[in-house]
Design an enzyme around this catalytic site. Structure first.
Site, mmCIF file in Angstrom:
data_model
loop_
_atom_site.group_PDB
_atom_site.id
_atom_site.type_symbol
_atom_site.label_atom_id
_atom_site.label_comp_id
_atom_site.label_asym_id
_atom_site.label_seq_id
_atom_site.Cartn_x
_atom_site.Cartn_y
_atom_site.Cartn_z
ATOM 1 N N GLY A 1 0.851 -1.280 -0.078
ATOM 2 C CA GLY A 1 0.112 -0.145 -0.073
ATOM 3 C C GLY A 1 0.825 1.137 -0.147
ATOM 4 O O GLY A 1 0.584 2.299 0.769
ATOM 5 N N THR B 1 1.462 3.503 -2.562
ATOM 6 C CA THR B 1 1.165 4.771 -3.623
ATOM 7 C C THR B 1 0.454 5.884 -2.711
ATOM 8 O O THR B 1 0.516 6.812 -3.315
ATOM 9 C CB THR B 1 0.180 4.168 -4.683
ATOM 10 O OG1 THR B 1 -1.080 3.736 -4.055
ATOM 11 C CG2 THR B 1 0.972 3.049 -5.295
ATOM 12 N N GLY C 1 -1.214 7.777 0.955
ATOM 13 C CA GLY C 1 -1.214 7.756 2.619
ATOM 14 C C GLY C 1 0.028 7.431 3.402
ATOM 15 O O GLY C 1 1.257 7.874 2.945
ATOM 16 N N SER D 1 -4.109 -1.037 14.500
ATOM 17 C CA SER D 1 -5.076 0.211 15.049
ATOM 18 C C SER D 1 -5.368 0.037 16.421
ATOM 19 O O SER D 1 -5.282 -1.075 16.978
ATOM 20 C CB SER D 1 -6.122 0.194 13.817
ATOM 21 O OG SER D 1 -7.275 1.112 14.684
ATOM 22 N N TYR E 1 -13.605 -4.036 10.425
ATOM 23 C CA TYR E 1 -12.471 -3.472 10.445
ATOM 24 C C TYR E 1 -11.506 -3.706 11.749
ATOM 25 O O TYR E 1 -10.394 -3.964 11.880
ATOM 26 C CB TYR E 1 -12.565 -1.920 10.286
ATOM 27 C CG TYR E 1 -11.373 -1.284 10.118
ATOM 28 C CD1 TYR E 1 -10.403 -0.986 9.149
ATOM 29 C CD2 TYR E 1 -10.808 -0.587 11.546
ATOM 30 C CE1 TYR E 1 -9.196 -0.354 9.437
ATOM 31 C CE2 TYR E 1 -9.877 0.236 11.351
ATOM 32 C CZ TYR E 1 -8.837 0.348 10.566
ATOM 33 O OH TYR E 1 -7.641 1.092 10.358
#
Length: 279
Positions: free
Chosen positions: A13, A15, A17, A146, A169
């Site tokens: 991931g 690309t 953020g 998280s 999530y």
């Protein structure tokens, strides 16, 4: 710990953020950074921008949709064969609760999407790359988790009976921490260390904005909290820990239950075997 200029670091991931922030910062050190993305055009553009900004020509890309276990399997197999070493694996790619958290989504393998992308892809990619990481020891796994965590109901782990995107999530992020603890026990200091981190609260990312939440922290906040796990020598000796930004904390209590982790491993292996035809 090898100098960063001699390390190879894979970031999923990468690309946008947090993944892009980490890529930019690590590229500037001269490290070989392998950027993962799922959109070829965005990945190529991000690669051009990183190389231009850093002057580092040792930036590579890999393309894979982590929502498909066949693609995860192909990615891991390719990298295991192609790379002479892998010093750090940063499992960052993920999806949030979704714009409409009441709508249950599935991956191409029929697995609840948050569980599939945030956790199951991480599980399979990490397991596939573990021999390469071990050969490169001392090496590191950094899982982007998280503070939002919720215990997994093993009677309905994929939430087929009662669905809520936020719960999906939170379960997936707890599962990442449970994997982190398993890996730490299996390998240990001197081989592969594994740690998990909640980098910041509601960073300014597309995922947060999709939820309709006003960002609280910047990407720099999360990135600077995460970078030490990748770059600082002291993390050669820190293993099996969960960090809430810069502070070590205890995760949800289920993470420390051996039987819950055993159930999660069993479920994970079964789902992967079903998706890949037992191969």
């Amino acid at each position: 710990m090898r100098p960063l200029s001699e390390q190879t670091i894979l970031i999923t991931g990468a690309t946008a953020g947090l993944g892009r922030y980490l890529t930019d910062r690590l590229a500037a050190t001269g490290a070989t950074v392998i950027m993962h993305g799922r959109d070829a055009q965005r990945l190529a553009q991000a690669h051009r921008e990183v190389v231009a900004a850093s002057g580092n020509e040792r930036i590579e890309t890999v393309l894979a949709d982590l929502a498909a276990l066949s693609a995860v399997d192909a990615l891991g197999t390719e990298l295991a064969a192609r790379l002479p070493r892998l010093d750090v694996l940063v499992n960052n790619a993920g999806v949030g609760a979704g714009a409409d958290s009441s709508v249950r989504q599935e991956s191409s393998d029929g697995v609840e999407l948050r569980f599939a992308v945030n956790y199951l892809a991480t599980y399979h990619l990490t397991r596939t790359l573990s021999p390469l990481l071990a050969r490169s020891a001392p090496s590191r796994i950094v899982n982007i988790a998280s503070a939002g965590q919720q215990a997994i109901d093993f009677d309905d782990p994929l939430l087929t009976q009662s669905y809520d995107g936020a719960r999906a999530y939170r379960q997936s992020k707890l599962a990442m921490i449970m994997l982190t603890l398993d890996l730490a026990e299996e390998f240990g200091v001197g081989q592969i260390t594994a740690n998990a981190i909640h980098p910041a609260t509601f960073m300014d990312t597309a995922m947060v904005r999709e939820w309709g939440i006003t960002p609280v922290n910047t990407l720099a906040d999360g990135g600077e909290a995460t970078l030490p796990l990748i770059t600082e020598e002291r993390f050669d000796e820190i293993n099996g820990c969960y960090f809430n930004t810069t502070e070590q904390e205890r995760a949800n209590s289920q993470a420390y239950e051996p039987e819950a982790r055993r159930c999660l491993r069993k479920l994970s292996d079964e789902l992967i075997a079903d998706a890949l035809g037992g191969n």
